[in-house]
Design an enzyme around this catalytic site. Structure first.
Site, short mmCIF file in Angstrom:
data_model
loop_
_atom_site.label_atom_id
_atom_site.label_comp_id
_atom_site.label_asym_id
_atom_site.label_seq_id
_atom_site.Cartn_x
_atom_site.Cartn_y
_atom_site.Cartn_z
N ASP A 1 0.86 -1.18 0.00
CA ASP A 1 0.00 0.00 0.00
C ASP A 1 0.89 1.23 0.00
O ASP A 1 2.10 1.13 -0.23
CB ASP A 1 -0.93 -0.02 1.23
CG ASP A 1 -2.26 0.64 0.95
OD1 ASP A 1 -2.28 1.89 0.81
OD2 ASP A 1 -3.27 -0.07 0.85
N HIS B 1 -3.56 6.64 3.41
CA HIS B 1 -4.18 5.39 2.99
C HIS B 1 -3.45 4.19 3.57
O HIS B 1 -4.05 3.30 4.18
CB HIS B 1 -4.20 5.33 1.46
CG HIS B 1 -5.08 4.25 0.90
ND1 HIS B 1 -4.65 2.97 0.68
CD2 HIS B 1 -6.39 4.29 0.51
CE1 HIS B 1 -5.64 2.26 0.17
NE2 HIS B 1 -6.70 3.03 0.04
N SER C 1 -11.01 -0.40 0.18
CA SER C 1 -9.67 -0.37 0.77
C SER C 1 -9.72 -0.59 2.27
O SER C 1 -8.75 -1.09 2.86
CB SER C 1 -9.00 0.97 0.48
OG SER C 1 -8.64 1.08 -0.87
#
EC number: 3.4.21.62
Length: 1010
Positions: A263, A298, A460
């Site tokens: 990620d 994120h 996600s």
């Protein structure tokens, strides 16, 4: 121990209620309830908006006749509780009964009711229109104080989020359209709660009262204001019960597991991951940081959800908070790029891999998807999870075969509803996504802060939650919790990736906010680990198979049987099989290589095949799935006794194929009894003069088959059962032959076998008391019409119609309507009531499509099947199917096509409705309401067939051809015994005269059929 219940039937009614519907009086309304009102009284209606005094009866039914025909609802109160007799009487009078309202009242639809009959029912004491004022929650009008930031911002802007419950049996699509047409209204989503559709809208608070004017609306309330957090996700994916976490309670938090996180950068200084030890094997959270240090919101958020732990049971504690991580950035979108990253994390100890990224530019099975499949085929102990695109269509690389594709649910209290994920299937038709977890407004670790959180939404956020769940499942097996439910090092083993995958998918629950199960949107549903993992005290147990790795797997044609005991029918039986397929070839449009099938056979012989579902559970005797590497069987109320679970190597085109199985329910794995059943279902009918070969399979279970005990027992024309020998084909497979039979023979049979410890068993289990039966005759096709050519159908329309009528329609494209203008089988045309663009629907009356005549004279039976579609109609539209033998038309089905539909196949037995004559016809009647309401109906693939039987020309067993089978023929058979003979002496037509021919001749003893 037994108990006896006594039912007492009611006597006379109170005389005072005999005239309750005679007078018309006003309502006494109370805006607030008194203490007395806390106990429901029989003379009041209790709505959130107001309490209604019904002490005096309101509106004689004849007073509401003028308005009852309109599509609106009424409230009807009884003088006491509803009983089966009362319900039956109301339904018989045409009252459509909806939701219950205290006390003793119901929201009803009277538009089709016989009001005089209802009025004559002395137990009906009150009726009135369902008032708009009852539809609005006081809170939604007054406003409230919000805690979440997004709701605060909405409130400051004068906006509100509302849940709008629709009445039962309304056209949901039409209601949504009308609601969204209101100025300033923004549609969010629709879910089904308690059988009713609930539409969530964002709108101006000042306009909320206007919702009450819509006839489809039952109630409007403020949507819940909930802080969505990882702390809720932890209990949702374990039990779906608040703060009930049996996996954690058992000491399973992810210890010993490493999750690979690909990620954005993870902020290793955040309190969810920080440690005084340097990053590496001794670090409490990060065993390897494989890129230059960077942070991203994120990546930090994802890592926090999967395995973060600040030391406090709050939003900064992930799902597998005892696990560690190997961290790297997103790879280049190539096969080699993903392989390099995954192999590196594997070498650093990671066996679970979470990926919340993808390529939204393609749906193809390309090198990136292939890279995932290569990795998992080569590393059978690993599990890879990938977040499905947040767009509308499933993309890449979640279309890889061997990984788990994850979608996002809403969070509590709407975790059964969809939040975001692309809709499958893959471009080649496989089921994706496969599993869901909360991912809507999830709060987790925030980068560039010491110990703060942030809220993000998307698949996600769901993917690392399921990755954490996978780590918990893996630890369950590695710490020896299987099979006892308690940690035991002697039971510990390293599970394969397919077993972890099968266990996760066996833990899923239907997302009731999404129609259909399983589906291309929800896959197998949402994660609920306690539904699969067994702990002491659970009524639901777990049985697994995980000793068939790829190197020892199946080849084409091989199969393996497993015995599974079902100890009770109170728990659903769910069986999931998963395997890691060989990667698809580069450039191939369909990546499927190996096909392994899951089959389950009940104690009574009912066969279920993986992925063949109907009505939310497995359909009996369905066809096999040829393309998916996950197959599941779900039987809600399984038969008690010994089941056979069979894994079949249907087409293993490359290498050998391993697999894993997880079964849960009231199950145990042994010892299992010997059983016998048919390998393939027997034919329903056979032609006269034909013999029938049956393939018989014995599953020894934990027993041993007694030699020579596998037999076929046959009865002809209700005679005694006579034993027919079987021929052994392989170790546990035998062949038995039913000799040629003729019209009227009515062959019945059962199988038997004997185990050393089990004793004699039968199939079906009751043996001679409940044998299988085969019909003798043939179905002759009278009509097989998919409307590609004109075959004599006629169309008639009511002269009052302002537009439309039945017309031959085209499939999608060419400017024609896309709903429902596609035929049911893709062959081309069908008949539709609305095949073209624009207002061409059948406004204002019926339109009729009538078949040519079918000649069923002389038939013993007859069937007509058809595909039909209806949808997007007004509530008063109807669609009827009728049949006639030359006399009056008889209704086969008459439906109110309220809401969208799909093509459905129906089959009817003609004799159930009319006589079998030469003038049988079927017709389809679409009746549309006026005012340009769109009615769309379709008919396709009509097949009419008659069943008859003509005796075989030859008389098998009549060796001397004198027209009768008698003693002389038996003597003649003995003279040619053991020889090859295809004549009449070879009575069972096997090519050789043997003992079975003597037995057959005895069955046929007597005059030859004429």
């Amino acid at each position: 121990m037994s108990s006896t219940s006594h039912r007492v039937r009611g006597g006379s009614r109170r005389a005072a209620l005999a005239c309750t519907l005679v007078a018309t009086v006003g309502l006494a309304l109370s805006a607030s309830a008194s203490a007395q009102d806390l106990v429901p009284q029989n003379d009041k209606l209790y709505f959130q908006a107001e309490t209604v005094d019904t002490a005096a009866p309101v509106k004689a039914l004849h007073k509401v006749r003028a308005i009852a025909a309109e599509p609106q609802r009424f409230v009807l109160q009884l003088d006491g509780p509803m009983s089966p007799a009362r319900r039956e009487a109301l339904i018989e009078a045409g009252v459509v009964i909806g939701s219950y309202v205290p006390a003793n009242a119901f929201i009803v639809d009277l538009s089709g009711a016989d009001l005089a009959s209802v009025e004559a029912m002395g137990f009906v004491r009150f009726v009135d229109e369902f008032r708009p004022s009852w539809k609005l929650s006081p809170q939604v009008l007054a406003g409230r104080e919000y805690t979440s930031e997004d709701r605060k911002l909405l409130d400051m802007a004068g906006r509100v989020l509302v849940n709008v419950t629709l009445f039962e049996n309304v056209n949901v699509a039409d209601a949504e359209r009308k609601l969204v047409q209101m100025p300033g209204v923004e549609f969010k989503f629709t879910e089904v709660i308690g059988g009713q559709s609930v539409v969530t809208l964002e709108m101006d608070r000042a306009k909320v009262a206007d919702l009450a004017a819509h006839s489809a609306v039952q109630f409007v309330e403020d949507a819940p204001d909930v802080d969505y957090r990882n702390s809720t996700t932890r209990w949702i994916i374990q039990t779906n019960q608040v703060n009930n976490t049996p996996v954690y309670d058992a000491g399973i938090h992810g210890e010993g597991q490493i999750i690979g996180v690909l990620d954005g950068g993870v902020d290793s200084n955040h309190c969810s991951f920080s440690d005084t030890q340097p990053i590496g094997p001794s670090h409490r959270k990060i065993v390897a940081y494989n890129n230059s240090f960077s942070t991203s919101s994120h990546g930090t958020h994802v890592a926090g959800t999967a395995a973060g732990d600040s030391g406090t049971n709050n939003d900064l504690r992930g799902i597998a908070y005892g696990a560690k991580m190997a961290v790297n950035t997103i790879p280049s979108f190539t096969e080699s790029g993903i392989l390099q990253r995954l192999n590196l994390h594997h070498s650093q100890g990671a066996r679970i891999h979470t990926n919340s990224w993808g390529d939204d530019g393609t749906t193809a099975y390309n090198s990136l998807a292939r890279g995932f499949d290569v990795f998992l085929r080569n590393n059978e102990d690993d599990v890879v999870l990938l977040a499905v695109t947040n767009g509308s269509v499933l993309r890449n690389p979640e279309n890889a075969k061997n990984l788990i594709a994850v979608g996002a649910t809403q969070d509590t209290p709407s975790q059964a509803s969809h939040c975001t994920a692309g809709i499958g299937p893959t471009a080649d038709g496989r089921r994706k996504p496969e599993i869901y977890a909360p991912g809507c407004s999830t709060i987790s670790a925030n980068d560039d802060t010491a110990c703060s959180t942030t809220s993000l939404t998307g698949t996600s956020m769901a993917c690392p939650a399921v990755a954490g769940a996978a780590a918990l499942v893996r630890q369950y097996y590695m710490d020896g919790f299987y099979p006892s439910g308690m940690e035991n090092s002697l039971d510990a083993f390293t599970p394969s990736g397919p077993l972890v995958k099968a266990t996760l998918l066996n833990s899923t629950r239907d997302m009731t906010g999404i129609g259909g199960f399983p589906s291309n949107l929800e896959g197998w549903g949402r994660t609920t680990l306690d539904d699969a993992l067994f702990f002491p005290g659970d009524s639901r147990r777990l049985v697994v198979v995980d000793d068939v790795r790829n190197a020892d797997g199946l080849t084409t044609g091989e199969s393996v049987d497993y015995g599974l005991n079902v100890d009770g029918s109170g728990e659903p039986l769910r069986i999931t099989m998963a395997f890691y397929d060989v990667p698809g070839a580069s450039g191939a449009s369909n990546p499927v290589v190996n096909n392994v099938d899951l089959v389950a056979i009940s104690p009574s012989g009912t066969t279920y095949r993986g992925n063949n579902f109907s009505g939310g559970q497995s359909a009996p005797n369905g066809s096999a799935d040829a393309i998916n590497s996950v197959e599941q069987i779900l039987v809600n109320n399984p038969e008690q006794g010994g089941w056979t679970v069979r894994i079949v190597g249907t087409a293993v085109n490359s290498g050998t194929q391993g697999y894993a199985i997880a079964a849960s329910g009231a199950v145990s794995d042994g010892p299992t009894a010997l059983s016998v059943n048919l390998d393939m279902a027997a034919p329903e009918i056979i032609a006269p003069g034909s013999s029938t070969e049956l393939t018989i399979r014995v599953n020894p279970g934990d027993d041993m088959l007694v030699g020579g005990s596998t037999k076929l027992q046959l009865s002809i024309a209700n005679g005694s059962f006579i034993e027919i020998g079987t021929t052994q084909i392989s170790e546990n497979v035998f062949r038995g032959t039913i000799p040629p039979v003729d019209c009227g023979d009515d062959p019945r049979f059962f199988l038997q076998a004997e185990g050393v410890t089990t004793g004699t068993v039968f199939f079906p289990p009751a043996g001679a008391a409940d044998p299988l039966q085969i019909g003798v005759g043939e179905f002759a096709i009278e009509l097989m019409d998919n409307f590609e050519t004109d075959t004599g159908w006629t169309v008639s329309n009511d002269p009052s119609l302002t537009a439309g009528g039945w017309a031959r329609g085209l499939p999608l494209g060419g400017g024609d309507r896309s709903d429902p203008a596609t035929d049911s089988d893709g062959s081309g045309q069908c008949f539709l009531t609305d095949p073209n663009d624009g207002d061409t629907d059948v406004d204002g009356g019926p339109t009729i499509l009538t078949s040519p005549a079918f000649d069923f004279s002389g038939s013993l039976d007859a069937q007509i099947s058809y595909d039909r579609y209806y949808g997007n109609s007004d509530i008063s539209d109807t669609f009827a199917v009728e049949i006639s033998d030359g006399g009056p038309w008889v209704t086969v089905e008459n439906v109110n096509p309220n809401g969208a539909s799909t093509w459905t196949t129906r089959t009817i037995n003609v004799a159930d409705f009319v006589s079998l004559t030469s003038t049988v016809r079927i017709r389809f009647v679409a009746s549309d309401s006026p005012n340009n309401s769109v009615f769309e109906a379709g008919v396709d693939n009509v097949v009419a067939s008659g069943f008859s039987c003509e005796s075989a020309a030859a008389c098998l067993g009549d060796c001397d051809a004198n027209g009768v089978v008698n003693f002389e023929d038996l003597v003649a058979m003995l003279f040619v015994f053991g020889s090859d003979d295809n004549g009449m002496c070879n009575a069972d037509q096997t090519g050789r005269v043997d003992f079975d021919d003597l037995v057959t001749a005895l069955f046929l003893f007597g005059p030859c059929p004429k």
